[in-house]
Design a protein around this motif. Structure first.
Motif, short mmCIF file in Angstrom:
data_model
loop_
_atom_site.label_atom_id
_atom_site.label_comp_id
_atom_site.label_asym_id
_atom_site.label_seq_id
_atom_site.Cartn_x
_atom_site.Cartn_y
_atom_site.Cartn_z
N ILE A 89 94.41 100.43 14.77
CA ILE A 89 93.56 100.37 15.97
C ILE A 89 94.23 101.07 17.13
N PHE A 90 95.52 100.80 17.32
CA PHE A 90 96.20 101.26 18.53
C PHE A 90 97.05 102.51 18.31
N ALA A 91 96.86 103.18 17.17
CA ALA A 91 97.63 104.39 16.90
C ALA A 91 97.23 105.54 17.82
N THR A 92 95.95 105.61 18.19
CA THR A 92 95.45 106.74 18.98
C THR A 92 94.83 106.25 20.27
N ASN A 93 95.46 106.61 21.37
CA ASN A 93 94.90 106.31 22.69
C ASN A 93 93.98 107.46 23.06
N LEU A 94 92.69 107.19 23.04
CA LEU A 94 91.70 108.23 23.30
C LEU A 94 91.72 108.72 24.75
N ALA A 95 92.47 108.01 25.61
CA ALA A 95 92.58 108.43 27.01
C ALA A 95 93.85 109.23 27.27
N SER A 96 94.66 109.48 26.25
CA SER A 96 96.00 110.05 26.47
C SER A 96 95.98 111.42 27.13
N THR A 152 98.22 95.06 47.06
CA THR A 152 97.88 96.38 46.58
C THR A 152 98.07 96.43 45.06
N PRO A 153 97.03 96.74 44.29
CA PRO A 153 97.18 96.75 42.83
C PRO A 153 98.09 97.88 42.37
N LEU A 154 98.89 97.59 41.34
CA LEU A 154 99.82 98.55 40.76
C LEU A 154 99.52 98.62 39.26
N ILE A 155 98.87 99.68 38.82
CA ILE A 155 98.42 99.80 37.44
C ILE A 155 99.36 100.75 36.69
N SER A 156 100.00 100.25 35.63
CA SER A 156 101.00 101.04 34.92
C SER A 156 100.46 101.72 33.67
N ALA A 157 99.36 101.20 33.09
CA ALA A 157 98.87 101.82 31.85
C ALA A 157 97.38 101.56 31.68
N VAL A 158 96.72 102.57 31.11
CA VAL A 158 95.32 102.47 30.71
C VAL A 158 95.19 103.09 29.32
N GLY A 159 94.44 102.43 28.45
CA GLY A 159 94.22 102.98 27.12
C GLY A 159 92.80 102.71 26.64
N LEU A 160 92.29 103.59 25.80
CA LEU A 160 90.98 103.42 25.18
C LEU A 160 91.15 103.57 23.66
N TYR A 161 90.54 102.64 22.90
CA TYR A 161 90.77 102.62 21.46
C TYR A 161 89.46 102.28 20.74
N LEU A 162 89.42 102.65 19.46
CA LEU A 162 88.29 102.33 18.61
C LEU A 162 88.73 101.31 17.56
N ASP A 163 88.16 100.11 17.64
CA ASP A 163 88.44 99.04 16.68
C ASP A 163 87.27 98.97 15.70
N VAL A 195 87.45 99.32 22.92
CA VAL A 195 88.56 98.52 23.44
C VAL A 195 89.16 99.27 24.62
N VAL A 196 89.41 98.56 25.70
CA VAL A 196 90.14 99.12 26.83
C VAL A 196 91.41 98.30 27.04
N LYS A 197 92.51 98.99 27.26
CA LYS A 197 93.79 98.34 27.57
C LYS A 197 94.15 98.62 29.02
N LEU A 198 94.51 97.56 29.75
CA LEU A 198 94.97 97.68 31.12
C LEU A 198 96.30 96.95 31.25
N GLN A 199 97.23 97.53 32.01
CA GLN A 199 98.52 96.89 32.24
C GLN A 199 98.93 97.05 33.69
N GLU A 200 99.47 95.98 34.25
CA GLU A 200 100.02 96.02 35.60
C GLU A 200 101.53 96.23 35.55
#
Length: 416
Positions: free
Chosen positions: A267-274, A389-400, A328-333
């Motif tokens: 599932i998480f091998a390919t980040n479609l947003a990379s 103030t939001p601090l966003i460190s990562a965003v990812g999009l995946y196909l499950d 699937v969307v991944k968000l990280q602070e």
């Protein structure tokens, strides 16, 4: 039935499944010690296993280090066998003595797990938790202590492996007593909490914590659902895998663990947003600063996008270059600077209109949102409220393509 205990098999399969820490129950509530404690004969030294010379804690700790995994321990405070149980002074001395053995005989300990489990009909007992925790931190300063109120990692409030859809790493430890009725508070945490005590989700691969022939392990789809509701909700996943009566992890459990790992990897091998082009409604210092929006696509979680100071409702736009299919969307602070986001939503462009595919509250270290499969080139992430103030460190999009679960309750579908 012949006992063929193989600690290396336990640890090897934990590693194969992607786990980083192995935590052994050194003593459960029955009081039997899996190491040759000097404080009781109710231990492996009175067992026919290896003619009383065996030491399960030693074998597991050695195997963990050989495989490059960290090692942790659980020792039940409740002890149905020890005659001093119920005497505050004598039993706490007994527990501290055994605790010192475990902390000094088996090398580095990365986590020590304590709980308040006790039958209401058992003897009254006052545990000197502060003294126990002080000894752990004195003897093993790098160990994280897990309990209802931390001090380092907290119980999530259930044994289903599920964090709340709102999941703060903060809490007020003074509001919780170990073993008390604080499940909802522990499950969600506290945005105004003064203590940083991230949650950990404990769950067993089987219906119970011990192996029973009549029970079957959780399916891969169920384990995947738990993963989304623990790791995907700002938590650590702690999965119990009990050995069977031969001293091995059962073949079905092993197969499910391996398949579980394989599914997550796929599932998480390919980040479609990379390779997306990322823009923001606001960037601190402008688009050439170290806070620029494309920081969300690198692998450095200490690098992050930040809006102008004091702006708590900015948004990011990702242009994927062409239509991509994902659910699937991944968000990280950047949680090394705190947990801030209180409310957000994610939109995709479809047929010339923005459509909301996910709405959430907290993000924290990692948030994984599932929704119905969409095809889109443009994705927008709105921060709708934050403590700062939001601090966003990562965003990812995946196909499950693996989840067989209904996602109707997992995300909010709103058309605008």
């Amino acid at each position: 039935m012949m006992m063929m205990m193989d600690a290396r098999q336990w640890v090897r399969e934990a590693k194969n499944a992607g786990f980083k820490v192995v935590i052994l129950t050194a003593k459960h509530a029955d009081g039997f010690c899996l190491w040759p404690s000097a404080y009781t004969n109710y231990s492996v030294k009175s067992s026919p296993w290896k003619n009383g010379t065996g030491d399960v804690v030693r074998e597991v700790s050695d195997a963990a280090r050989e495989e490059g995994l960290e090692f942790g321990l659980y020792m039940s405070p409740w002890d149905r066998h020890e005659p001093t149980y119920g005497d505050t002074l004598l039993y706490n001395d007994y527990y501290l003595g055994q605790l010192r053995e475990l902390l000094t005989m088996y090398g580095p300990i990365s986590q020590f797990f304590v709980d308040g489990n006790k039958d209401p009909s058992s003897k009254d007992m006052y545990y000197l938790f502060d003294a126990w925790f002080a000894l752990i931190h004195q003897m093993q300063p790098n160990a994280n202590i897990f309990s209802d109120d931390g001090p380092d990692v907290r119980w999530v409030g259930n044994e289903a492996g599920e964090a709340g859809t709102t999941s703060w790493s903060m809490m007020n430890r003074s509001m919780v007593t170990i073993g008390g009725p604080f499940e909802e508070y522990l499950n969600e945490g506290d945005p105004n909490g003064s203590d940083w005590v991230p949650p950990e989700c404990d769950v067993s691969i089987r219906p119970g914590w011990f192996w029973k022939e009549s029970q079957q392990p959780k399916t891969v789809n169920k384990l995947l659902d738990i993963y989304y509701k623990s790791v995907g909700r700002n938590c650590v996943m702690l999965l119990n895998a009990p050995p069977n009566q031969t001293g091995l992890l059962h073949g079905t459990d092993v197969a499910n663990l391996r398949d579980f790992r394989s599914v997550i990897d796929r599932i998480f091998a390919t980040n479609l947003a990379s390779k997306a082009r990322v823009s923001a409604s606001s960037t601190r210092g402008g688009d050439i600063s170290s806070f620029r929006p494309d920081q969300v696509l690198n692998d450095d979680l200490e690098a992050y996008w930040a809006s102008e100071e004091g702006l708590t409702t900015p948004f990011l736009t990702l242009d994927l270059g062409s239509n991509k299919t994902f659910n699937v969307v991944k968000l990280q602070e950047a949680v090394h600077l705190g947990q801030r986001v209180q409310l957000y939503h994610v939109d995709v462009m479809q047929d010339g209109r923005w459509k909301t595919v996910s709405v959430g509250t907290t993000i924290g270290y990692k948030k994984l949102d599932r929704f119905e499969k969409v095809h889109s080139q443009l994705v927008r992430i709105y921060i709708d409220g934050a403590r700062g103030t939001p601090l966003i460190s990562a965003v990812g999009l995946y196909l499950d393509t693996w989840s067989a679960l209904s996602l109707a309750a997992e995300s909010t579908q709103v058309s605008e």
